[in-house]
Every structure is written in structure tokens, then in C-alpha cells.
Scaffold this motif. Structure first.
Motif, PDB file in Angstrom:
ATOM      1  N   LEU A  34       0.882  -1.230  -0.119  1.00 46.14           N
ATOM      2  CA  LEU A  34      -0.001   0.011   0.123  1.00 46.14           C
ATOM      3  C   LEU A  34       0.849   1.144  -0.186  1.00 46.14           C
ATOM      4  CD1 LEU A  34      -2.916  -0.710   2.576  1.00 46.14           C
ATOM      5  CD2 LEU A  34      -3.023  -0.870  -0.012  1.00 46.14           C
ATOM      6  N   ARG A  35       1.979   1.293   0.848  1.00 44.99           N
ATOM      7  CA  ARG A  35       2.575   2.480   0.828  1.00 44.99           C
ATOM      8  C   ARG A  35       3.441   2.739  -0.423  1.00 44.99           C
ATOM      9  NH1 ARG A  35       4.173   0.289   6.345  1.00 44.99           N
ATOM     10  NH2 ARG A  35       3.049   1.432   7.904  1.00 44.99           N
ATOM     11  N   GLU A  36       3.865   1.544  -1.109  1.00 47.26           N
ATOM     12  CA  GLU A  36       4.546   1.542  -2.489  1.00 47.26           C
ATOM     13  C   GLU A  36       3.626   2.246  -3.306  1.00 47.26           C
ATOM     14  OE1 GLU A  36       6.640  -0.909  -5.931  1.00 47.26           O
ATOM     15  OE2 GLU A  36       6.177  -1.713  -3.742  1.00 47.26           O
ATOM     16  N   LEU A  37       2.290   1.830  -3.241  1.00 43.58           N
ATOM     17  CA  LEU A  37       1.179   2.408  -4.206  1.00 43.58           C
ATOM     18  C   LEU A  37       0.914   4.201  -3.960  1.00 43.58           C
ATOM     19  CD1 LEU A  37      -1.459  -0.420  -4.281  1.00 43.58           C
ATOM     20  CD2 LEU A  37       0.218   0.365  -6.200  1.00 43.58           C
ATOM     21  N   GLY A  38       0.861   4.305  -2.965  1.00 42.10           N
ATOM     22  CA  GLY A  38       0.688   5.791  -2.212  1.00 42.10           C
ATOM     23  C   GLY A  38      -0.638   6.318  -2.353  1.00 42.10           C
ATOM     24  N   SER A  39      -1.428   5.666  -3.011  1.00 38.69           N
ATOM     25  CA  SER A  39      -2.871   5.887  -3.219  1.00 38.69           C
ATOM     26  C   SER A  39      -3.687   5.100  -4.016  1.00 38.69           C
ATOM     27  CB  SER A  39      -3.475   7.255  -4.057  1.00 38.69           C
ATOM     28  OG  SER A  39      -2.923   7.360  -5.472  1.00 38.69           O
ATOM     29  N   ALA A  40      -5.057   4.612  -3.591  1.00 39.06           N
ATOM     30  CA  ALA A  40      -5.755   3.740  -4.209  1.00 39.06           C
ATOM     31  C   ALA A  40      -7.448   3.912  -4.334  1.00 39.06           C
ATOM     32  CB  ALA A  40      -5.486   2.366  -3.526  1.00 39.06           C
ATOM     33  N   LEU A  41      -7.851   3.602  -5.571  1.00 39.37           N
ATOM     34  CA  LEU A  41      -9.434   3.157  -5.252  1.00 39.37           C
ATOM     35  C   LEU A  41      -9.778   1.759  -4.765  1.00 39.37           C
ATOM     36  CD1 LEU A  41     -11.857   3.996  -8.229  1.00 39.37           C
ATOM     37  CD2 LEU A  41     -11.910   1.911  -7.304  1.00 39.37           C
ATOM     38  N   VAL A  42     -10.555   1.533  -3.716  1.00 43.61           N
ATOM     39  CA  VAL A  42     -10.884   0.170  -3.438  1.00 43.61           C
ATOM     40  C   VAL A  42     -12.285  -0.033  -3.835  1.00 43.61           C
ATOM     41  CG1 VAL A  42     -11.416  -1.258  -1.264  1.00 43.61           C
ATOM     42  CG2 VAL A  42      -9.511   0.457  -1.254  1.00 43.61           C
ATOM     43  N   ALA A  43     -12.464  -1.387  -4.672  1.00 44.61           N
ATOM     44  CA  ALA A  43     -13.637  -1.807  -4.960  1.00 44.61           C
ATOM     45  C   ALA A  43     -14.262  -2.552  -3.855  1.00 44.61           C
ATOM     46  CB  ALA A  43     -13.350  -2.887  -6.187  1.00 44.61           C
ATOM     47  N   TYR A  44     -15.272  -1.732  -3.335  1.00 45.12           N
ATOM     48  CA  TYR A  44     -15.769  -2.403  -1.906  1.00 45.12           C
ATOM     49  C   TYR A  44     -17.112  -2.488  -2.101  1.00 45.12           C
ATOM     50  CZ  TYR A  44     -17.750  -1.101   2.675  1.00 45.12           C
ATOM     51  OH  TYR A  44     -18.564  -1.144   3.757  1.00 45.12           O
ATOM     52  N   SER A  45     -17.253  -3.910  -1.761  1.00 45.84           N
ATOM     53  CA  SER A  45     -18.567  -4.385  -1.919  1.00 45.84           C
ATOM     54  C   SER A  45     -19.395  -4.560  -0.633  1.00 45.84           C
ATOM     55  CB  SER A  45     -18.493  -6.147  -2.343  1.00 45.84           C
ATOM     56  OG  SER A  45     -17.763  -6.697  -1.328  1.00 45.84           O
ATOM     57  N   VAL A  69     -15.419   2.577  -3.737  1.00 47.34           N
ATOM     58  CA  VAL A  69     -16.491   2.536  -4.751  1.00 47.34           C
ATOM     59  C   VAL A  69     -17.390   1.442  -4.653  1.00 47.34           C
ATOM     60  CG1 VAL A  69     -17.126   2.911  -7.292  1.00 47.34           C
ATOM     61  CG2 VAL A  69     -14.954   4.286  -6.319  1.00 47.34           C
ATOM     62  N   THR A  70     -18.610   1.497  -4.505  1.00 49.85           N
ATOM     63  CA  THR A  70     -19.384   0.487  -4.408  1.00 49.85           C
ATOM     64  C   THR A  70     -20.252   0.326  -5.634  1.00 49.85           C
ATOM     65  OG1 THR A  70     -19.639   0.317  -1.964  1.00 49.85           O
ATOM     66  CG2 THR A  70     -21.259  -0.676  -3.043  1.00 49.85           C
ATOM     67  N   ALA A  71     -20.351  -0.737  -6.161  1.00 53.35           N
ATOM     68  CA  ALA A  71     -21.143  -0.958  -7.579  1.00 53.35           C
ATOM     69  C   ALA A  71     -22.371  -1.575  -7.213  1.00 53.35           C
ATOM     70  CB  ALA A  71     -20.330  -1.659  -8.519  1.00 53.35           C
ATOM     71  N   VAL A  72     -23.470  -0.987  -7.817  1.00 52.13           N
ATOM     72  CA  VAL A  72     -24.845  -1.579  -7.327  1.00 52.13           C
ATOM     73  C   VAL A  72     -25.600  -1.842  -8.772  1.00 52.13           C
ATOM     74  CG1 VAL A  72     -25.089  -0.530  -5.360  1.00 52.13           C
ATOM     75  CG2 VAL A  72     -25.872   0.620  -7.284  1.00 52.13           C
ATOM     76  N   TYR A  76     -27.270  -6.887  -7.113  1.00 51.80           N
ATOM     77  CA  TYR A  76     -26.822  -6.495  -5.759  1.00 51.80           C
ATOM     78  C   TYR A  76     -27.740  -6.633  -4.462  1.00 51.80           C
ATOM     79  CZ  TYR A  76     -23.780  -3.999  -2.243  1.00 51.80           C
ATOM     80  OH  TYR A  76     -23.177  -3.297  -1.170  1.00 51.80           O
ATOM     81  N   PRO A  77     -27.394  -7.465  -3.697  1.00 52.79           N
ATOM     82  CA  PRO A  77     -28.509  -7.586  -2.765  1.00 52.79           C
ATOM     83  C   PRO A  77     -29.053  -6.237  -2.098  1.00 52.79           C
ATOM     84  CG  PRO A  77     -26.921  -9.054  -2.206  1.00 52.79           C
ATOM     85  CD  PRO A  77     -26.398  -8.225  -3.380  1.00 52.79           C
ATOM     86  N   SER A  78     -30.580  -6.041  -2.022  1.00 51.45           N
ATOM     87  CA  SER A  78     -31.032  -4.624  -1.757  1.00 51.45           C
ATOM     88  C   SER A  78     -30.640  -4.369  -0.186  1.00 51.45           C
ATOM     89  CB  SER A  78     -32.540  -4.778  -1.770  1.00 51.45           C
ATOM     90  OG  SER A  78     -33.286  -5.959  -1.012  1.00 51.45           O
ATOM     91  N   TRP A  79     -30.339  -5.237   0.626  1.00 45.14           N
ATOM     92  CA  TRP A  79     -30.318  -4.868   1.997  1.00 45.14           C
ATOM     93  C   TRP A  79     -28.822  -4.706   2.390  1.00 45.14           C
ATOM     94  CZ3 TRP A  79     -31.428  -9.831   0.090  1.00 45.14           C
ATOM     95  CH2 TRP A  79     -30.354 -10.718  -0.096  1.00 45.14           C
ATOM     96  N   GLU A  80     -27.963  -4.508   1.496  1.00 45.70           N
ATOM     97  CA  GLU A  80     -26.494  -4.539   1.609  1.00 45.70           C
ATOM     98  C   GLU A  80     -25.926  -3.124   1.654  1.00 45.70           C
ATOM     99  OE1 GLU A  80     -23.923  -5.961   2.779  1.00 45.70           O
ATOM    100  OE2 GLU A  80     -24.757  -8.053   2.848  1.00 45.70           O
ATOM    101  N   LEU A  81     -26.579  -2.304   0.514  1.00 48.43           N
ATOM    102  CA  LEU A  81     -26.213  -1.017   0.596  1.00 48.43           C
ATOM    103  C   LEU A  81     -26.106  -0.045   1.679  1.00 48.43           C
ATOM    104  CD1 LEU A  81     -25.070   0.868  -1.698  1.00 48.43           C
ATOM    105  CD2 LEU A  81     -27.244   1.496  -1.994  1.00 48.43           C
ATOM    106  N   GLU A  96     -17.989   6.298  -3.176  1.00 45.70           N
ATOM    107  CA  GLU A  96     -18.954   6.730  -4.009  1.00 45.70           C
ATOM    108  C   GLU A  96     -19.833   5.526  -4.432  1.00 45.70           C
ATOM    109  OE1 GLU A  96     -16.916   8.579  -7.413  1.00 45.70           O
ATOM    110  OE2 GLU A  96     -16.057  10.195  -6.325  1.00 45.70           O
ATOM    111  N   ILE A  97     -20.874   5.669  -5.279  1.00 41.63           N
ATOM    112  CA  ILE A  97     -21.646   4.513  -5.480  1.00 41.63           C
ATOM    113  C   ILE A  97     -22.034   4.644  -7.035  1.00 41.63           C
ATOM    114  CG2 ILE A  97     -24.055   3.377  -5.379  1.00 41.63           C
ATOM    115  CD1 ILE A  97     -24.048   4.403  -2.720  1.00 41.63           C
ATOM    116  N   ILE A  98     -21.606   3.589  -7.961  1.00 36.38           N
ATOM    117  CA  ILE A  98     -21.797   3.687  -9.078  1.00 36.38           C
ATOM    118  C   ILE A  98     -22.676   2.494  -9.814  1.00 36.38           C
ATOM    119  CG2 ILE A  98     -19.666   4.651  -9.580  1.00 36.38           C
ATOM    120  CD1 ILE A  98     -18.712   1.937 -10.592  1.00 36.38           C
ATOM    121  N   ALA A  99     -23.385   2.622 -10.818  1.00 37.65           N
ATOM    122  CA  ALA A  99     -24.149   1.681 -11.301  1.00 37.65           C
ATOM    123  C   ALA A  99     -23.664   0.721 -12.506  1.00 37.65           C
ATOM    124  CB  ALA A  99     -25.603   2.235 -11.982  1.00 37.65           C
ATOM    125  N   THR A 100     -23.684  -0.289 -12.452  1.00 34.85           N
ATOM    126  CA  THR A 100     -22.882  -1.283 -13.597  1.00 34.85           C
ATOM    127  C   THR A 100     -24.311  -1.839 -14.270  1.00 34.85           C
ATOM    128  OG1 THR A 100     -23.010  -3.372 -11.877  1.00 34.85           O
ATOM    129  CG2 THR A 100     -20.928  -1.621 -12.063  1.00 34.85           C
TER     130      THR A 100
END
Length: 290
Positions: A34-45, A69-72, A76-81, A96-100
Motif C-alpha cells: 500500500l505504501r508503495e502505491l501511495g493511493s488507491a481506489l478500493v472496489a468495496y462490496s 467505490v461500491t457498484a450496484v 446486488y442484494p437490496s439489504w446490503e447498500l 462513491e456508488i456507481i451503477a453497473t
């Protein structure tokens, strides 16, 4: 949360069997990456795997260098968001939430054994431009070491898109992840495994919006009865209910309520799987899928 004590732990980059390393060394490997990357987007379910990646990334890199970023979508189960948003907020993480739109891809809808490849392709096609727009160095997912032993076609999409899997790269198993998350005080440390609703549909049976809604309603009902680990496997007019083995007695005691709610969702027959929940149980039928 405090993980700075891991800073001085040795990192054995040449160790081939990463899962055999002590947990402290696996943790150090992940922190170093992580430190080597310095920054990141996490695909967060919202599951414990991506939640741990997010929590450690926020603490290691700082809130401004991490974006969850959470993709709905209909799968995607309705109770999870709501729970997903709540956890990210406890970390102070940008979220952030995006639609797929995998349901617009006929390759996904036909539901062959590589369905997840097309889902993850859609996801990563969307996440990479988001990461670039925010000036983030990489996209991270929650793939872990144990996932390597299962049928995971989505992992191929990750490799093709250059997605980084820090848990897998560090050799962290599911048990390691839960132990670390518990140590950090993460509320999701013992959260049951999470998977999209399409994973309830046998390969070869097309994924439809109606089927996904039916599964969603039925599964929400069973969960609302207090059962934690639940899968409503869709077999046409039959719903095959999987619960954790230790919850089988409770599910049987609630059989009338389970039956009524699941039939109200549109199923004609309701069965309780006596083997209990097992991850990817529909993979057992891959050899028989068209």
C-alpha cells in the motif's frame, strides 16, 4: 485502530508459500504494498475482505488518498447498500456508488460458468476511469488467498485490467482476514460471506430481472427471521435454502415461516439443503452445465 506496530515486521518477498507465513509478516507485506502505491481506489462490496482492504488503506495512506467505490445493479442484494455506506462512514472514508450494467451484456445474461468474468469486466471498465479521474494510482479488490482454490473467473478480468489484489499478494487467508479485522475492531469481522444474487442461479439458466427480484425478496424474508448465513438457490419453481450448518436446527424450527415467506416471493416449493451453506455450491454442477 492501530496497526503501526507492524511497521517493523520483516517482509519475506521470496517466500513461495505465502499462506504459511506468520500473520504479522503477511500484514507487513500488505502495508508495504500500500505504501508503495501511495493511493488507491478500493472496489468495496461491503464484505469483510474488501472492508479490511479499505480500513487498512485509509489508515495507512490517509483518507484523501483512498476512495471506496461500491457498484450496484439488480444483482446486488437490496439489504446490503445501507450497511455498506454505514461502515465506510465509520472509517471516515470517501465513498462513491456507481451503477453497473452487466444485465445489458448477453454474455452475462446467458449465465455460463464464466458469468463472473463478464461482471468483473464491466466493473473494472468503469472503475479504472474513476481512479484515473481522482488521480489514484491503482484499483484494489478483495480477492484473498483462499479464493485461488475456487472457481473464480472474475479473477481473470482483474488480471487483464491490472487490478491489484493486496490480500492475495500478501498470502492472507479468510481466517487471517477475519482475525485481523477483529483485532482492528471492525464490526464486519464475522459478517457472513457476501455474493451477488446471480450466484443463486444455476449455470445455464438465464439471469433475468424477475428472477433476481424473486431471489432478493425470498432471501430478505429468510434473513429477517434472524438467520445470518443464507442463500436462496433458484431452481425454477423450487427454492433450495442453504443456511450455515449451525443454523440448520433454527431454520427447521422456523420452517413454516420460511416456507410462507419464500412461497410468497413466487416459489411453488421450498426445500432446506441438509448439507448447509457452502460457498459456490452451484459450482458443483459446472460439469453438467451447458
Amino acid at each position: 485502530m492501530q496497526i503501526d506496530l507492524l511497521d517493523q515486521a520483516p517482509v519475506q518477498l521470496a517466500q513461495p508459500d505465502l499462506a504459511a507465513l506468520p500473520l504479522v509478516e503477511k500484514q507487513a507485506r500488505l502495508l508495504a504494498q500500500l505504501r508503495e502505491l501511495g493511493s488507491a481506489l478500493v472496489a468495496y462490496s461491503g464484505g469483510v475482505d474488501s472492508a479490511l482492504v479499505l480500513a487498512v488503506a485509509v489508515q495507512t495512506l490517509g483518507r484523501e488518498r483512498v476512495l471506496a467505490v461500491t457498484a450496484v445493479s439488480p444483482s446486488y442484494p437490496s439489504w446490503e447498500l445501507e450497511a455498506c455506506e454505514r461502515f465506510a462512514a465509520t472509517l471516515g472514508a470517501r465513498h462513491e456508488i456507481i451503477a453497473t450494467h452487466e444485465m445489458e451484456d448477453p454474455n452475462y445474461v446467458r449465465n455460463s460458468a464464466d458469468r463472473c468474468y463478464f461482471c468483473k469486466t464491466e466493473l473494472y471498465d468503469l472503475l479504472l476511469p474513476v481512479a484515473q479521474a481522482h488521480g489514484l494510482a491503482a484499483v484494489l479488490n478483495g480477492l484473498n488467498w483462499d479464493d485461488l482454490g475456487d472457481h473464480r473467473p472474475g479473477a481473470r478480468a482483474g488480471v487483464e485490467h491490472g487490478i491489484i489484489s493486496p490480500l492475495k499478494d500478501a498470502g492472507l487467508t479468510k481466517a487471517d482476514i477475519r482475525a485481523w479485522a477483529q483485532t482492528l475492531g471492525l464490526a464486519v469481522w464475522d459478517k457472513p460471506a457476501l455474493a451477488c444474487l446471480s450466484s443463486r442461479i444455476p449455470y445455464g439458466t438465464p439471469v433475468t430481472l424477475d428472477t433476481l427480484r424473486q431471489i432478493d425478496v425470498a432471501e430478505r424474508h429468510v434473513r429477517d427471521l434472524g438467520l445470518r448465513q443464507v442463500r436462496v438457490r433458484h431452481h425454477g419453481t423450487l427454492a433450495r435454502i442453504e443456511v450455515a450448518p449451525e443454523e440448520l436446527d433454527a431454520a427447521f424450527a422456523l420452517r413454516q415461516q420460511v416456507d410462507a415467506g419464500v412461497r410468497a416471493a413466487g416459489y411453488l416449493y421450498v426445500a432446506l439443503d441438509l448439507r448447509g451453506y457452502r460457498s459456490g455450491s452451484l459450482n458443483e454442477g459446472i460439469a453438467h452445465a451447458g
